[in-house]
Scaffold this motif. Structure first.
Motif, PDB file in Angstrom:
ATOM      1  N   UNK A 165      22.704  41.142  42.463  1.00 17.27           N
ATOM      2  CA  UNK A 165      23.611  39.993  42.464  1.00 17.27           C
ATOM      3  C   UNK A 165      24.910  40.339  41.741  1.00 17.27           C
ATOM      4  N   UNK A 166      24.809  41.076  40.632  1.00 16.20           N
ATOM      5  CA  UNK A 166      26.016  41.493  39.918  1.00 16.20           C
ATOM      6  C   UNK A 166      26.886  42.402  40.774  1.00 16.20           C
ATOM      7  N   UNK A 167      26.252  43.312  41.510  1.00 15.92           N
ATOM      8  CA  UNK A 167      27.011  44.215  42.386  1.00 15.92           C
ATOM      9  C   UNK A 167      27.708  43.439  43.499  1.00 15.92           C
ATOM     10  N   UNK A 168      26.983  42.511  44.113  1.00 18.41           N
ATOM     11  CA  UNK A 168      27.584  41.685  45.167  1.00 18.41           C
ATOM     12  C   UNK A 168      28.754  40.880  44.616  1.00 18.41           C
ATOM     13  N   UNK A 169      28.575  40.319  43.424  1.00 17.51           N
ATOM     14  CA  UNK A 169      29.627  39.514  42.810  1.00 17.51           C
ATOM     15  C   UNK A 169      30.879  40.355  42.568  1.00 17.51           C
ATOM     16  N   UNK A 170      30.702  41.567  42.019  1.00 22.04           N
ATOM     17  CA  UNK A 170      31.847  42.435  41.759  1.00 22.04           C
ATOM     18  C   UNK A 170      32.567  42.799  43.054  1.00 22.04           C
ATOM     19  N   UNK A 171      31.799  43.170  44.084  1.00 22.81           N
ATOM     20  CA  UNK A 171      32.406  43.573  45.361  1.00 22.81           C
ATOM     21  C   UNK A 171      33.175  42.427  46.002  1.00 22.81           C
ATOM     22  N   UNK A 172      32.564  41.243  46.015  1.00 25.02           N
ATOM     23  CA  UNK A 172      33.201  40.107  46.673  1.00 25.02           C
ATOM     24  C   UNK A 172      34.458  39.672  45.927  1.00 25.02           C
ATOM     25  N   UNK A 173      34.406  39.681  44.599  1.00 28.19           N
ATOM     26  CA  UNK A 173      35.563  39.257  43.806  1.00 28.19           C
ATOM     27  C   UNK A 173      36.681  40.297  43.883  1.00 28.19           C
ATOM     28  N   UNK A 174      36.331  41.591  43.993  1.00 29.88           N
ATOM     29  CA  UNK A 174      37.340  42.635  44.067  1.00 29.88           C
ATOM     30  C   UNK A 174      38.062  42.651  45.410  1.00 29.88           C
ATOM     31  N   UNK A 175      37.414  42.190  46.462  1.00 29.98           N
ATOM     32  CA  UNK A 175      37.972  42.304  47.813  1.00 29.98           C
ATOM     33  C   UNK A 175      39.362  41.690  47.937  1.00 29.98           C
ATOM     34  N   UNK A 176      39.565  40.406  47.568  1.00 30.38           N
ATOM     35  CA  UNK A 176      40.905  39.841  47.724  1.00 30.38           C
ATOM     36  C   UNK A 176      41.940  40.487  46.814  1.00 30.38           C
ATOM     37  N   UNK A 177      41.506  40.972  45.624  1.00 28.83           N
ATOM     38  CA  UNK A 177      42.439  41.629  44.724  1.00 28.83           C
ATOM     39  C   UNK A 177      42.913  42.964  45.288  1.00 28.83           C
ATOM     40  N   UNK A 178      41.995  43.715  45.905  1.00 26.74           N
ATOM     41  CA  UNK A 178      42.385  44.974  46.539  1.00 26.74           C
ATOM     42  C   UNK A 178      43.331  44.721  47.703  1.00 26.74           C
ATOM     43  N   UNK A 179      43.041  43.665  48.477  1.00 27.61           N
ATOM     44  CA  UNK A 179      43.898  43.323  49.609  1.00 27.61           C
ATOM     45  C   UNK A 179      45.290  42.933  49.136  1.00 27.61           C
ATOM     46  N   UNK A 180      45.327  42.137  48.037  1.00 28.71           N
ATOM     47  CA  UNK A 180      46.613  41.685  47.518  1.00 28.71           C
ATOM     48  C   UNK A 180      47.421  42.858  46.945  1.00 28.71           C
ATOM     49  N   UNK A 181      46.751  43.779  46.235  1.00 27.74           N
ATOM     50  CA  UNK A 181      47.464  44.916  45.660  1.00 27.74           C
ATOM     51  C   UNK A 181      47.993  45.843  46.744  1.00 27.74           C
ATOM     52  N   UNK A 182      47.232  45.999  47.821  1.00 26.81           N
ATOM     53  CA  UNK A 182      47.695  46.822  48.950  1.00 26.81           C
ATOM     54  C   UNK A 182      48.919  46.208  49.598  1.00 26.81           C
ATOM     55  N   UNK A 183      48.902  44.900  49.763  1.00 32.06           N
ATOM     56  CA  UNK A 183      50.035  44.221  50.363  1.00 32.06           C
ATOM     57  C   UNK A 183      51.260  44.312  49.460  1.00 32.06           C
ATOM     58  N   UNK A 184      51.050  44.277  48.133  1.00 29.33           N
ATOM     59  CA  UNK A 184      52.161  44.415  47.191  1.00 29.33           C
ATOM     60  C   UNK A 184      52.781  45.794  47.271  1.00 29.33           C
ATOM     61  N   UNK A 185      51.944  46.846  47.371  1.00 30.97           N
ATOM     62  CA  UNK A 185      52.460  48.197  47.483  1.00 30.97           C
ATOM     63  C   UNK A 185      53.271  48.388  48.755  1.00 30.97           C
ATOM     64  N   UNK A 186      52.817  47.743  49.850  1.00 31.59           N
ATOM     65  CA  UNK A 186      53.540  47.844  51.107  1.00 31.59           C
ATOM     66  C   UNK A 186      54.930  47.186  50.991  1.00 31.59           C
ATOM     67  N   UNK A 187      54.968  46.041  50.274  1.00 29.60           N
ATOM     68  CA  UNK A 187      56.243  45.360  50.103  1.00 29.60           C
ATOM     69  C   UNK A 187      57.201  46.170  49.255  1.00 29.60           C
TER      70      UNK A 187
END
Length: 330
Positions: free
Chosen positions: A306-328
Motif C-alpha cells: 500500500x505504501x508503494x502504491x501510494x508513493x507511485x500514485x502521488x508521484x505521477x502528477x508531480x513527474x508529469x508537471x515537472x516534465x511539462x515545466x522543463x518543456x516550457x
C-alpha cells in the motif's frame, strides 16, 4: 469568440485530467483483480461488507482534507479518538445513559480539537505539526492514565446497531449511510460555500488571504475543532464496532487518514483537494486491503504494498508537471 474557445479548451482539459479519473481507473483495476481472486467478491453483500471495514476512520478524512487544503496538518486525531472513547465508556459505566455518553465523546473530541486550534492560532511561530504532535502524546497518555491497560464493555445492545446495523432490509450498513451524508455536507462546505473559498485562499497564500480580510486565526480554530468533532464521531462508531473501549484504540489511524486524504488529491502544502477524491481514495484503499486479505497477504507485506502504491500514485502528477515545466523552460 477566441476567448470562448480558449475557455472551453481549458475547461475540457481540466475535466479530462482530473485526479479523480485516475482513482476511478485504479478502483476499476482493483475490482477486476479482486473478482479474479474470489468468485464471491462481486456479490452485493460482499461489497457492502468490504466497504464497512475501516469506514469509521473515514469520518476523519473529510475534515483532514479541509485542514490539508488550508496548508495545515493534524496528527493528533487518533489520540483524540482514544480519549473520547475512554471517557464515553467511563461515563456510561458511572451511570450516564448511553445516548448522553455519546455526546460526551463528541464533546471531548470537539474540546481537544478546539484546544489544538487555539494554540496554533494564538501562539506565534507555533506550527500545527508541533502542537498536534504534542496532542498525539497528550491525549492518548491521558486515556492510559484514566484506564490503564483495562477495557470497558457492557454497552447496551442498541448501541451496536451504529456499526453493525443495516438500514431496513437493504443490507446497506447504517454507518455507510452516515458516512455518505457527512461526505455530502463536507463537499458542500468545501466546494460550494464562502467558508470553503476562504480555506482555499488560506492554503494558496496565507498572507494574501489575511490582507484580503480573511480571519485566518478564526478559520484555523474552526478547522481543528471540526477535526476534533469528527474524531469524536469516529470514537462513537469504533467503540460500537469493537464492543469495548481501551486506550490503544485507533492506533495508527492518523497516518492512514492523512494518506487517504493525500491520495485523494489533497496537497499538504495547501490550496488543493476535493472531498470526492478523498472518498474515492478511501474506496481504493479498502478494496486493495480486501483483495490482499483474500490472498492471505501478511499485514507487514500489505503495508509495504500500500505504501508503494501510494508513493507511485502521488508521484505521477508531480513527474508529469515537472516534465511539462522543463518543456516550457526549454
Amino acid at each position: 469568440m477566441e476567448r470562448d474557445k480558449e475557455f472551453l479548451r481549458r475547461e475540457t482539459k481540466f475535466f479530462v485530467f482530473r485526479w479523480e479519473w485516475l482513482l476511478l481507473v485504479l478502483i476499476g483495476i482493483t475490482f477486476v483483480v479482486n473478482a479474479q481472486l474470489s468468485p464471491h467478491f462481486l456479490r452485493y453483500a460482499s461489497i457492502m461488507d468490504a466497504l464497512s471495514v475501516f469506514l469509521e476512520a473515514g469520518f476523519m478524512v473529510f475534515p483532514m482534507v479541509l485542514v490539508l487544503v488550508a496548508g495545515e496538518i493534524d496528527i493528533s486525531v487518533a489520540s483524540i479518538v482514544a480519549l473520547s472513547s475512554v471517557l464515553m465508556a467511563m461515563a456510561h459505566r458511572a451511570g450516564v445513559p448511553m445516548a448522553l455518553a455519546i455526546f460526551v465523546a463528541l464533546g471531548v473530541g470537539t474540546l481537544c480539537g478546539y484546544f489544538n486550534g487555539l494554540l496554533i492560532s494564538r501562539v506565534p511561530n507555533l506550527s500545527a505539526i508541533i502542537v498536534t504532535l504534542a496532542g498525539f502524546s497528550l491525549y492518548r497518555g491521558i486515556a492510559y492514565i484514566l484506564l490503564g491497560d483495562k477495557a470497558i464493555s457492557g454497552f447496551p445492545l442498541w448501541y451496536s446497531y451504529l456499526a453493525w446495523g443495516y438500514v431496513g432490509k437493504t443490507h446497506i450498513p447504517f454507518m455507510l449511510v452516515a458516512f455518505l451524508l457527512c461526505a455530502v455536507v463536507y463537499g458542500i462546505l468545501l466546494h460550494r460555500t464562502a467558508f470553503g473559498r476562504k480555506i482555499f485562499a488560506i492554503g494558496t497564500n496565507r498572507k494574501a488571504a489575511l490582507f484580503s480580510g480573511v480571519p485566518v486565526g478564526k478559520m484555523r480554530r474552526i478547522l481543528f475543532t471540526l477535526n476534533g468533532l469528527m474524531a469524536g464521531v469516529t470514537a462513537v462508531f469504533l467503540t460500537s464496532k469493537l464492543g469495548s473501549s481501551r486506550p490503544n484504540v485507533a492506533t495508527g489511524y492518523e497516518l492512514e487518514v492523512i494518506a487517504i486524504a493525500v491520495l485523494g488529491g489533497a496537497n499538504p502544502a495547501g490550496g488543493k483537494g476535493t472531498i470526492l477524491g478523498a472518498c474515492l481514495a478511501l474506496i481504493l484503499m479498502r478494496f486493495l486491503r480486501y483483495g490482499m486479505g483474500l490472498r492471505n497477504v501478511p499485514g507487514q507485506v500489505m503495508m509495504v504494498i500500500i505504501g508503494f502504491v501510494l508513493v507511485c500514485v502521488v508521484m505521477f502528477p508531480n513527474l508529469f508537471a515537472s516534465r511539462r515545466t522543463r518543456q516550457v523552460v526549454s
